[in-house]
Design an enzyme around this catalytic site. Structure first.
Site, short mmCIF file in Angstrom:
data_model
loop_
_atom_site.label_atom_id
_atom_site.label_comp_id
_atom_site.label_asym_id
_atom_site.label_seq_id
_atom_site.Cartn_x
_atom_site.Cartn_y
_atom_site.Cartn_z
N TYR A 155 10.13 6.86 10.01
CA TYR A 155 8.78 6.75 9.60
C TYR A 155 8.48 5.38 10.37
CZ TYR A 155 4.74 5.63 6.73
OH TYR A 155 3.45 5.38 6.22
N LYS A 159 5.48 4.74 13.49
CA LYS A 159 4.42 3.77 12.97
C LYS A 159 4.19 2.97 14.13
CE LYS A 159 2.57 5.80 9.53
NZ LYS A 159 1.11 6.56 9.57
N THR A 190 -2.59 3.63 -4.52
CA THR A 190 -3.07 4.88 -4.56
C THR A 190 -2.76 5.79 -5.38
OG1 THR A 190 -1.27 5.84 -3.02
CG2 THR A 190 -3.13 4.53 -1.91
#
Length: 252
Positions: A155, A159, A190
């Site tokens: 990941y 990015k 979130t």
């Protein structure tokens, strides 16, 4: 009304950061194509924005699929006449130990985070070239593209690559008056992160400013980078993390 008569696409916007970006764009006058992989999330999000007098249309589908990407761009132009702003926010996080990480997980992370962003930028830039009025493209990176984070090798790699993509596209897009930048959120409250009852407390202790980000913090920075106020900013990455990357304490 910084985005009056502007047309925007926001991917991965059924909830969280993407939704707040789409909502703020609509509040400031944009006509928004709101994408999410989940049909219910996309429809609910678009309906909520529309109910507050915003112009927002849901398009559910896989934002890493090139056929679907073309459909989104075509729909924006067909329904609203142009495409001015693109926020490539869709992405997935698949945690996993490096020693046992599977090719399937790796390829899916790269397909969505890199492939989806690359080909959305390509389709949007081609449309913006035709219009000859310029435009703004924004990628969603992460602080994990700047600092190592346990179980996020793939990941974080994806990015960091997005930030290099933005730099490289300056060469391709500047002559057409298209800016391309990246925003790198840190810990953010979130719907997903709030499922963890310890998340807010942990990141409040680790973040120099004393709290994790709200989605509005990220959205306000994103809107600046795609606004006319940022027309001379391109190829840059803006970290919005309350100072975490300056000291980088690990939550593990």
């Amino acid at each position: 009304m910084r985005f009056h008569k502007k047309v925007a696409i926001v991917t991965g916007a059924g909830q969280g950061i993407g939704f707040e970006i789409a909502r703020q764009l609509a509040v400031e006058g944009a006509s928004v194509i709101l994408n999410d992989l989940d049909e219910k999330l996309a429809n609910t999000a678009a309906s909520e924005i529309s109910s507050k007098n915003g112009i927002c249309q849901a398009m559910y589908g896989d934002a890493s699929n090139t056929t679907f990407i073309k459909r989104m761009v075509d729909m924006a132009v067909k329904n609203y006449g142009s495409l001015d702003v693109v926020i490539a926010n869709a992405g997935i996080t698949l945690f996993g130990d490096f020693f046992t990480y599977t090719p399937e997980a790796f390829n899916r992370v790269m397909q969505v985070n890199l492939g989806g962003t690359f080909f959305l930028a390509q389709a949007a830039a081609n449309q913006m070239k035709l219009q000859k009025n310029g435009g703004s493209i924004l990628f969603t990176s992460s602080v994990t593209g700047h600092q190592a984070h346990k179980d996020l090798a793939a990941y974080g790699m994806s990015k960091a690559a997005l930030e290099m993509l933005a730099k490289n596209l300056v060469i391709e897009l500047s002559a057409h008056h298209i800016t391309v930048n990246t925003i790198a959120p840190g810990a953010t409250l979130t719907e997903r992160t709030m499922d963890d009852p310890t998340y807010e407390k942990t990141w409040s202790e680790l973040t120099p400013t004393g709290r994790p980000a709200y989605t509005s913090d990220i959205a306000q920075a994103a809107l600046f980078l795609v606004s006319e106020q940022a027309r001379h900013i391109t190829g840059q990455s803006l970290i919005v993390d309350g100072g975490w990357t300056s000291i980088s304490p690990s939550p593990f």
